[in-house]
Design an enzyme around this catalytic site. Structure first.
Site, PDB file in Angstrom:
ATOM      1  N   SER A 157       0.873  -1.187   0.000  1.00  0.00           N
ATOM      2  CA  SER A 157       0.000   0.000   0.000  1.00  0.00           C
ATOM      3  C   SER A 157       0.903   1.229   0.000  1.00  0.00           C
ATOM      4  O   SER A 157       2.051   1.160   0.468  1.00  0.00           O
ATOM      5  CB  SER A 157      -0.873  -0.001   1.252  1.00  0.00           C
ATOM      6  OG  SER A 157      -1.471   1.256   1.432  1.00  0.00           O
ATOM      7  N   TYR A 191      -2.484  -0.573  10.431  1.00  0.00           N
ATOM      8  CA  TYR A 191      -2.564  -1.026   9.031  1.00  0.00           C
ATOM      9  C   TYR A 191      -1.309  -0.597   8.270  1.00  0.00           C
ATOM     10  O   TYR A 191      -0.692  -1.400   7.563  1.00  0.00           O
ATOM     11  CB  TYR A 191      -3.819  -0.448   8.364  1.00  0.00           C
ATOM     12  CG  TYR A 191      -3.934  -0.734   6.880  1.00  0.00           C
ATOM     13  CD1 TYR A 191      -4.407  -1.965   6.429  1.00  0.00           C
ATOM     14  CD2 TYR A 191      -3.574   0.229   5.930  1.00  0.00           C
ATOM     15  CE1 TYR A 191      -4.512  -2.224   5.065  1.00  0.00           C
ATOM     16  CE2 TYR A 191      -3.686  -0.030   4.565  1.00  0.00           C
ATOM     17  CZ  TYR A 191      -4.153  -1.257   4.146  1.00  0.00           C
ATOM     18  OH  TYR A 191      -4.255  -1.523   2.797  1.00  0.00           O
TER      19      TYR A 191
HETATM   20  P1  NAP Z   1     -11.574  -6.050   0.758  1.00  0.00           P
HETATM   21  O1  NAP Z   1     -12.541  -5.657  -0.280  1.00  0.00           O
HETATM   22  O2  NAP Z   1     -11.841  -5.713   2.185  1.00  0.00           O
HETATM   23  O3  NAP Z   1     -11.277  -7.611   0.613  1.00  0.00           O
HETATM   24  C1  NAP Z   1     -10.405  -8.234   1.530  1.00  0.00           C
HETATM   25  C2  NAP Z   1     -10.475  -9.728   1.354  1.00  0.00           C
HETATM   26  O4  NAP Z   1      -9.670 -10.320   2.380  1.00  0.00           O
HETATM   27  C3  NAP Z   1     -11.892 -10.275   1.529  1.00  0.00           C
HETATM   28  O5  NAP Z   1     -12.109 -11.300   0.595  1.00  0.00           O
HETATM   29  C4  NAP Z   1     -11.874 -10.829   2.944  1.00  0.00           C
HETATM   30  O6  NAP Z   1     -12.745 -11.915   3.148  1.00  0.00           O
HETATM   31  C5  NAP Z   1     -10.433 -11.307   3.049  1.00  0.00           C
HETATM   32  N1  NAP Z   1     -10.063 -11.437   4.453  1.00  0.00           N
HETATM   33  C6  NAP Z   1     -10.101 -10.490   5.412  1.00  0.00           C
HETATM   34  N2  NAP Z   1      -9.771 -11.019   6.594  1.00  0.00           N
HETATM   35  C7  NAP Z   1      -9.532 -12.324   6.380  1.00  0.00           C
HETATM   36  C8  NAP Z   1      -9.181 -13.400   7.231  1.00  0.00           C
HETATM   37  N3  NAP Z   1      -9.037 -13.242   8.539  1.00  0.00           N
HETATM   38  N4  NAP Z   1      -9.015 -14.621   6.672  1.00  0.00           N
HETATM   39  C9  NAP Z   1      -9.176 -14.824   5.355  1.00  0.00           C
HETATM   40  N5  NAP Z   1      -9.530 -13.834   4.492  1.00  0.00           N
HETATM   41  C10 NAP Z   1      -9.711 -12.604   5.016  1.00  0.00           C
HETATM   42  O7  NAP Z   1     -10.135  -5.393   0.474  1.00  0.00           O
HETATM   43  P2  NAP Z   1      -9.442  -4.972  -0.915  1.00  0.00           P
HETATM   44  O8  NAP Z   1      -9.595  -3.521  -1.055  1.00  0.00           O
HETATM   45  O9  NAP Z   1      -9.839  -5.879  -1.989  1.00  0.00           O
HETATM   46  O10 NAP Z   1      -7.922  -5.219  -0.516  1.00  0.00           O
HETATM   47  C11 NAP Z   1      -7.136  -6.271  -1.052  1.00  0.00           C
HETATM   48  C12 NAP Z   1      -5.698  -5.970  -0.733  1.00  0.00           C
HETATM   49  O11 NAP Z   1      -5.296  -4.732  -1.333  1.00  0.00           O
HETATM   50  C13 NAP Z   1      -5.411  -5.802   0.759  1.00  0.00           C
HETATM   51  O12 NAP Z   1      -4.157  -6.358   1.062  1.00  0.00           O
HETATM   52  C14 NAP Z   1      -5.379  -4.300   0.953  1.00  0.00           C
HETATM   53  O13 NAP Z   1      -4.625  -3.939   2.068  1.00  0.00           O
HETATM   54  C15 NAP Z   1      -4.738  -3.874  -0.354  1.00  0.00           C
HETATM   55  N6  NAP Z   1      -4.986  -2.490  -0.764  1.00  0.00           N
HETATM   56  C16 NAP Z   1      -6.216  -2.085  -1.156  1.00  0.00           C
HETATM   57  C17 NAP Z   1      -6.396  -0.763  -1.579  1.00  0.00           C
HETATM   58  C18 NAP Z   1      -7.740  -0.264  -2.034  1.00  0.00           C
HETATM   59  O14 NAP Z   1      -7.858   0.936  -2.351  1.00  0.00           O
HETATM   60  N7  NAP Z   1      -8.768  -1.097  -2.109  1.00  0.00           N
HETATM   61  C19 NAP Z   1      -5.309   0.140  -1.599  1.00  0.00           C
HETATM   62  C20 NAP Z   1      -4.070  -0.307  -1.181  1.00  0.00           C
HETATM   63  C21 NAP Z   1      -3.899  -1.637  -0.768  1.00  0.00           C
HETATM   64  P3  NAP Z   1     -14.241 -11.664   3.710  1.00  0.00           P
HETATM   65  O15 NAP Z   1     -14.893 -10.774   2.696  1.00  0.00           O
HETATM   66  O16 NAP Z   1     -14.783 -13.021   3.791  1.00  0.00           O
HETATM   67  O17 NAP Z   1     -14.063 -10.984   5.036  1.00  0.00           O
END
Ligand code: NAP
Length: 247
Positions: free
Chosen positions: A153, A166
């Site tokens: 990130s 985070y």
């Molecule tokens: P998201 O929509 O919240 O999805 C996160 C995923 O991780 C969900 O499928 C969730 O499953 C799973 N997860 C969470 N806790 C878990 C656990 N204890 N065990 C197994 N699975 C778990 O997040 P996202 O935005 O797609 O983020 C994906 C990655 O990109 C992350 O590493 C995040 O830090 C990074 N990121 C995102 C952004 C952004 O703007 N979106 C920016 C920078 C970095 P459930 O739905 O079943 O809880």
């Protein structure tokens, strides 16, 4: 990278494990990898979400995926050992691992962080990623070319106020990737990071509830960098932290 166009069969005959595959970026990455020929192993916390992704992949006629419901917060080394044994039995090797699952926790001044939230974030975002990578390593070694992608990130590269545990977990992710990448050196395994940038997902909405979601890139928009690092076109690239969106 941002304009990379993967061949239709770029991931054919590859088996790829994706954490957090039920929602957000992980969900779209799983479907995209399957579309390019990979057999994907969908790991996530909520079984119903994984089943929806499974159904979508099968309905599209892509290779049949596998589902692994697992809460990485409580997972022990035995869970990962068992997972490795099952993957070895079914697929023989692992060609790719996308460490994508993460939690945001609550944002605010570090002075007021909650210790149990801090520990949960470190468990899911750092320890669990390290454990799954460690236990998948023997299977990654068996692939001709294996790719591990950690998810970073912007707040894991330069400190930013109020992003709390985070942000600290994402600095750890960058450090873990660099350390591991140096150790694998010039082997069959390459290990890199992707910083997705602001992407339209539930996590982003939690961090910026007042933001106009429509102005954000979608997970589909950022897939070229994921496909590049997962495909053999990136063989030789190791220890890099790539941005999935142009600056
Ligand atoms: P998201 O929509 O919240 O999805 C996160 C995923 O991780 C969900 O499928 C969730 O499953 C799973 N997860 C969470 N806790 C878990 C656990 N204890 N065990 C197994 N699975 C778990 O997040 P996202 O935005 O797609 O983020 C994906 C990655 O990109 C992350 O590493 C995040 O830090 C990074 N990121 C995102 C952004 C952004 O703007 N979106 C920016 C920078 C970095 P459930 O739905 O079943 O809880």
């Amino acid at each position: 990278m941002h304009t990379y166009q993967a061949a239709e069969n770029a991931l054919q005959n590859k088996t790829i494990l994706i954490t957090g595959a039920g929602d957000g970026i992980g969900r779209v990455a799983a479907i995209t990898f399957a579309k390019h020929g990979a057999t994907v192993i969908l790991l996530g916390k909520t079984t119903s979400k994984l089943e929806c992704v499974y159904d979508e992949i099968v309905a599209a006629g892509y290779p049949e995926p596998a589902i692994v419901p697992l809460d990485m917060k409580g997972a022990t080394k035995q869970h990962y050992r068992d997972l490795a044994a099952t993957i070895e039995m079914q697929f023989g090797q692992l060609d790719g691992l996308l460490n994508n699952a993460a939690i945001l926790g609550s944002l605010g001044p570090l002075e007021h962080f909650c210790v149990s939230t801090f520990e949960n974030i470190m468990k899911v975002n750092v320890t669990a990623q390290a454990m799954i990578t460690k236990y998948m390593f023997p299977l990654l070694r068996k692939a001709p070319n294996a790719s591990v992608i950690f998810t970073s990130s912007g707040v894991g590269r330069v400190g930013r106020e109020f992003w709390g545990p985070y942000a600290i977990s994402k600095f750890a992710t960058e450090g873990m990737m660099q350390t591991w990448a140096q150790e694998v050196g010039k082997t069959n395994i390459r290990i890199n990071c992707i910083n997705p940038g602001a992407t339209r997902t539930n996590m982003r909405s939690s961090a910026f509830p007042g933001e106009d979601r429509e102005k954000l890139k979608t997970a589909a928009d950022i897939m070229p960098t994921y496909l590049f690092l997962m495909s053999d076109d990136s063989v030789g690239i190791n220890g890099q932290s790539l941005d999935a969106q142009p600056k």
